[in-house]
Design a protein around this motif. Structure first.
Motif, PDB file in Angstrom:
ATOM      1  N   LYS A 186      69.815  40.130  36.789  1.00  0.00           N
ATOM      2  CA  LYS A 186      68.581  39.923  36.031  1.00  0.00           C
ATOM      3  C   LYS A 186      68.501  40.875  34.838  1.00  0.00           C
ATOM      4  O   LYS A 186      68.121  40.473  33.729  1.00  0.00           O
ATOM      5  N   VAL A 187      68.855  42.135  35.055  1.00  0.00           N
ATOM      6  CA  VAL A 187      68.774  43.128  33.981  1.00  0.00           C
ATOM      7  C   VAL A 187      69.808  42.832  32.899  1.00  0.00           C
ATOM      8  O   VAL A 187      69.523  42.954  31.697  1.00  0.00           O
ATOM      9  N   GLU A 188      70.992  42.415  33.304  1.00  0.00           N
ATOM     10  CA  GLU A 188      72.007  42.068  32.313  1.00  0.00           C
ATOM     11  C   GLU A 188      71.554  40.870  31.477  1.00  0.00           C
ATOM     12  O   GLU A 188      71.811  40.795  30.270  1.00  0.00           O
ATOM     13  N   ALA A 189      70.841  39.932  32.124  1.00  0.00           N
ATOM     14  CA  ALA A 189      70.330  38.752  31.405  1.00  0.00           C
ATOM     15  C   ALA A 189      69.281  39.141  30.361  1.00  0.00           C
ATOM     16  O   ALA A 189      68.993  38.356  29.450  1.00  0.00           O
ATOM     17  N   MET A 190      68.705  40.341  30.482  1.00  0.00           N
ATOM     18  CA  MET A 190      67.741  40.817  29.492  1.00  0.00           C
ATOM     19  C   MET A 190      68.432  41.365  28.248  1.00  0.00           C
ATOM     20  O   MET A 190      67.770  41.788  27.294  1.00  0.00           O
ATOM     21  N   GLY A 191      69.757  41.387  28.270  1.00  0.00           N
ATOM     22  CA  GLY A 191      70.496  41.885  27.121  1.00  0.00           C
ATOM     23  C   GLY A 191      71.028  43.288  27.288  1.00  0.00           C
ATOM     24  O   GLY A 191      71.582  43.868  26.345  1.00  0.00           O
ATOM     25  N   VAL A 192      70.888  43.875  28.491  1.00  0.00           N
ATOM     26  CA  VAL A 192      71.406  45.214  28.755  1.00  0.00           C
ATOM     27  C   VAL A 192      72.905  45.113  29.033  1.00  0.00           C
ATOM     28  O   VAL A 192      73.343  44.264  29.821  1.00  0.00           O
ATOM     29  N   ALA A 193      73.682  45.952  28.402  1.00  0.00           N
ATOM     30  CA  ALA A 193      75.134  45.925  28.579  1.00  0.00           C
ATOM     31  C   ALA A 193      75.499  46.232  30.027  1.00  0.00           C
ATOM     32  O   ALA A 193      74.884  47.093  30.670  1.00  0.00           O
ATOM     33  N   ALA A 194      76.509  45.542  30.536  1.00  0.00           N
ATOM     34  CA  ALA A 194      76.910  45.712  31.935  1.00  0.00           C
ATOM     35  C   ALA A 194      77.298  47.153  32.244  1.00  0.00           C
ATOM     36  O   ALA A 194      77.053  47.650  33.346  1.00  0.00           O
ATOM     37  N   HIS A 195      77.909  47.843  31.262  1.00  0.00           N
ATOM     38  CA  HIS A 195      78.323  49.231  31.523  1.00  0.00           C
ATOM     39  C   HIS A 195      77.131  50.188  31.557  1.00  0.00           C
ATOM     40  O   HIS A 195      77.300  51.363  31.897  1.00  0.00           O
ATOM     41  N   ASN A 196      75.939  49.700  31.197  1.00  0.00           N
ATOM     42  CA  ASN A 196      74.728  50.524  31.280  1.00  0.00           C
ATOM     43  C   ASN A 196      73.879  50.161  32.493  1.00  0.00           C
ATOM     44  O   ASN A 196      72.687  50.457  32.548  1.00  0.00           O
ATOM     45  N   ILE A 197      74.505  49.494  33.453  1.00  0.00           N
ATOM     46  CA  ILE A 197      73.834  49.125  34.705  1.00  0.00           C
ATOM     47  C   ILE A 197      74.708  49.590  35.861  1.00  0.00           C
ATOM     48  O   ILE A 197      75.914  49.356  35.868  1.00  0.00           O
ATOM     49  N   THR A 198      74.104  50.249  36.823  1.00  0.00           N
ATOM     50  CA  THR A 198      74.840  50.624  38.027  1.00  0.00           C
ATOM     51  C   THR A 198      73.981  50.335  39.246  1.00  0.00           C
ATOM     52  O   THR A 198      72.759  50.488  39.206  1.00  0.00           O
ATOM     53  N   VAL A 199      74.622  49.888  40.309  1.00  0.00           N
ATOM     54  CA  VAL A 199      73.918  49.558  41.546  1.00  0.00           C
ATOM     55  C   VAL A 199      74.008  50.722  42.520  1.00  0.00           C
ATOM     56  O   VAL A 199      75.110  51.146  42.888  1.00  0.00           O
ATOM     57  N   ILE A 200      72.867  51.266  42.909  1.00  0.00           N
ATOM     58  CA  ILE A 200      72.791  52.240  44.001  1.00  0.00           C
ATOM     59  C   ILE A 200      71.691  51.739  44.930  1.00  0.00           C
ATOM     60  O   ILE A 200      70.507  51.826  44.608  1.00  0.00           O
ATOM     61  N   GLU A 201      72.108  51.205  46.069  1.00  0.00           N
ATOM     62  CA  GLU A 201      71.127  50.617  46.981  1.00  0.00           C
ATOM     63  C   GLU A 201      70.205  51.690  47.559  1.00  0.00           C
ATOM     64  O   GLU A 201      70.574  52.858  47.640  1.00  0.00           O
ATOM     65  N   ASN A 202      69.025  51.271  47.961  1.00  0.00           N
ATOM     66  CA  ASN A 202      68.144  52.159  48.703  1.00  0.00           C
ATOM     67  C   ASN A 202      68.733  52.440  50.074  1.00  0.00           C
ATOM     68  O   ASN A 202      69.720  51.809  50.492  1.00  0.00           O
ATOM     69  N   PHE A 203      68.150  53.333  50.812  1.00  0.00           N
ATOM     70  CA  PHE A 203      68.744  53.781  52.068  1.00  0.00           C
ATOM     71  C   PHE A 203      67.660  54.389  52.940  1.00  0.00           C
ATOM     72  O   PHE A 203      66.508  54.522  52.522  1.00  0.00           O
ATOM     73  N   VAL A 204      68.037  54.749  54.145  1.00  0.00           N
ATOM     74  CA  VAL A 204      67.170  55.520  55.036  1.00  0.00           C
ATOM     75  C   VAL A 204      67.978  56.691  55.578  1.00  0.00           C
ATOM     76  O   VAL A 204      69.192  56.770  55.367  1.00  0.00           O
ATOM     77  N   ASP A 205      67.315  57.573  56.259  1.00  0.00           N
ATOM     78  CA  ASP A 205      68.011  58.699  56.894  1.00  0.00           C
ATOM     79  C   ASP A 205      68.726  58.174  58.132  1.00  0.00           C
ATOM     80  O   ASP A 205      68.172  58.168  59.234  1.00  0.00           O
ATOM     81  N   ASP A 206      69.960  57.718  57.945  1.00  0.00           N
ATOM     82  CA  ASP A 206      70.695  57.114  59.056  1.00  0.00           C
ATOM     83  C   ASP A 206      71.252  58.145  60.025  1.00  0.00           C
ATOM     84  O   ASP A 206      71.880  57.784  61.028  1.00  0.00           O
ATOM     85  N   THR A 207      71.032  59.432  59.738  1.00  0.00           N
ATOM     86  CA  THR A 207      71.368  60.450  60.736  1.00  0.00           C
ATOM     87  C   THR A 207      70.219  60.621  61.727  1.00  0.00           C
ATOM     88  O   THR A 207      70.435  60.973  62.882  1.00  0.00           O
ATOM     89  N   ALA A 208      68.999  60.376  61.262  1.00  0.00           N
ATOM     90  CA  ALA A 208      67.830  60.465  62.143  1.00  0.00           C
ATOM     91  C   ALA A 208      67.561  59.136  62.843  1.00  0.00           C
ATOM     92  O   ALA A 208      67.147  59.109  64.007  1.00  0.00           O
ATOM     93  N   ILE A 209      67.786  58.040  62.133  1.00  0.00           N
ATOM     94  CA  ILE A 209      67.590  56.708  62.713  1.00  0.00           C
ATOM     95  C   ILE A 209      68.930  56.205  63.220  1.00  0.00           C
ATOM     96  O   ILE A 209      69.837  55.928  62.430  1.00  0.00           O
ATOM     97  N   ARG A 210      69.079  56.123  64.524  1.00  0.00           N
ATOM     98  CA  ARG A 210      70.341  55.714  65.144  1.00  0.00           C
ATOM     99  C   ARG A 210      70.102  54.515  66.047  1.00  0.00           C
ATOM    100  O   ARG A 210      68.988  54.281  66.511  1.00  0.00           O
ATOM    101  N   ARG A 211      71.162  53.786  66.289  1.00  0.00           N
ATOM    102  CA  ARG A 211      71.061  52.680  67.224  1.00  0.00           C
ATOM    103  C   ARG A 211      70.958  53.233  68.650  1.00  0.00           C
ATOM    104  O   ARG A 211      71.663  54.162  69.028  1.00  0.00           O
TER     105      ARG A 211
END
Length: 410
Positions: A186-211
């Motif tokens: 979506k952001v690239e479709a706005m005209g932003v260059a691909a090299h100026n976009i990076t994906v860093i997903e959200n996360f949780v504290d997976d050391t505290a939250i365990r299966r």
């Protein structure tokens, strides 16, 4: 020091909420800021004094885990009315612009989140005036979210002008951090260059939250459930972007199956409507609980056998339901009510930790719940796959590494 290893003079994050506030954007920002401070970065957070639920008012200045926190003045009408929220937004824009105009320095890296929306517009201007670099950290994409939900029209002249300013600010940013591949498109479709976009997903504290193999028996008993119950849970904010009716219809169909129960933990815009629908429909199989403190999150996420999440398909790429990472960290399978080819639908299918249903298809939702309730082995396998997805692709440690690499490179 070589240019490759040089770090910015300061990292200055901006968001309306910060620890100890419990909101999702606050928790993720707090974790990232503290992790970067622990790695030797000079980190400042500029935020408001208000809490997400309006119940608390925080100190103007403090240092938390090495992070300098500056809380600026805003109105505190809260989330109860659209007009009040608008005033909270406007006063935050004004205060943060004034604050940074005098405190930002040349060489600083200014990292703007998206609460309030479109912070990149005023902060992009301030960064240029002060010789700093702007990084946008997009948790959602406005005004598209608003217009897709019927607030304003995409053809409105004012909306078009805001989009143009927003697009310009993203194009000029040193980097745009997005939280999913669909959002990157979506952001690239706005005209932003691909090299100026990076994906860093959200996360949780997976050391505290365990299966865990059990389903938090102490908390189940406290909340009135038995170990034999098959619980379909929801944890977090239930807002305008989410589909509620499909799950409610499925829950209504399942009232004659007493061993299947539904648990809602959290709040949000649709919480009041959920409460009203429970009364209107006479549903006795749905239990409501408030937001849980962070230290109890691992236990509360373990209570359900199955979690559900949802997103209106028109909002794919503009929002990513980040609660999925907590569900996966707890090793629980996911029922996604949304687009099968959307961010979470594809993720769950690729890594085999969940099933998807289109909004409105309550019969399929019912069938999925009954199938998993009758097949403990399948449910367990999906849950194990969910935890493996976190460990291998989306751990907190991996996200910290990506942030450290990004700010060091910039």
């Amino acid at each position: 020091m070589t240019a490759r290893n040089a770090t910015p003079r300061r990292l200055v994050f901006v968001n309306r909420f910060y620890a100890p506030d419990h909101s999702a954007t606050s928790q993720i920002l707090s974790d990232v800021a503290e992790a970067l401070a622990a790695r030797g970065h000079d980190v400042t957070v500029v935020t408001s004094r208000m809490s997400y639920d309006g119940a608390a008012k925080y100190d103007r200045r403090e240092t938390r885990a090495g992070v300098k926190v500056c809380r600026i003045w805003t109105t505190r009408f809260g989330r109860g009315s659209t007009l009040g929220r608008a005033f909270d937004y406007l006063t935050f824009y004004f205060s943060v612009t004034l604050s940074l105009l005098f405190s930002l320095s040349k060489g600083d890296l200014l990292i703007a989140k998206t609460d309030p929306p479109m912070l990149s517009i005023p902060l992009g201007l301030i960064a240029r005036l002060r010789g700093a670099k702007l990084v946008t950290w997009l948790q959602d994409v406005f005004p598209e979210v608003a217009t897709e939900l019927g607030v304003g029209s995409s053809g409105n002249i004012l909306i078009k002008a805001i989009k143009a300013l927003r697009d310009r600010s993203l194009k000029r940013a040193a980097m745009n951090v997005v939280i999913g591949q669909c959002m990157a498109q979506k952001v690239e479709a706005m005209g932003v260059a691909a090299h100026n976009i990076t994906v860093i997903e959200n996360f949780v504290d997976d050391t505290a939250i365990r299966r865990r193999d059990d389903h938090a028996p102490r908390l189940r008993e406290e909340w009135g459930f038995s170990q034999a119950d098959f619980i379909v849970g929801y944890s977090g904010n239930l807002g305008r972007a989410h589909d509620l009716d499909t799950l409610l219809d499925a829950a209504t169909m399942l009232t004659s199956t007493p061993e299947i129960k539904f648990l809602f933990v959290g709040g949000g815009f649709l919480r009041a409507r959920l409460t009203e629908e429970i009364k209107t429909r006479g549903l006795t199989n749905i239990e409501l609980r408030p937001y849980q403190p962070r230290e109890r999150l691992a236990e509360s996420l373990s209570v359900p056998n199955l979690h559900w999440a949802s997103l209106v398909p028109a909002l794919e790429g503009y929002i990513v339901p980040s609660k999925v990472y907590g569900i996966a960290a707890a090793g629980r399978p996911l029922l996604m009510i949304g687009a099968e080819n959307g961010e979470i639908g594809r993720m769950a299918k690729t890594h085999q930790f969940g099933l998807c249903s289109a909004p409105g298809d309550a019969e399929r939702v019912k069938a999925i719940i009954l199938d998993l309730a009758s097949d403990a082995e399948k449910t367990t396998k999906l849950g194990k796959n969910a935890r493996s997805f976190i460990d291998e692709h989306s751990s907190m440690k991996l996200s910290y590494e990506r942030w450290h690499d990004l700010v060091t490179r910039l």
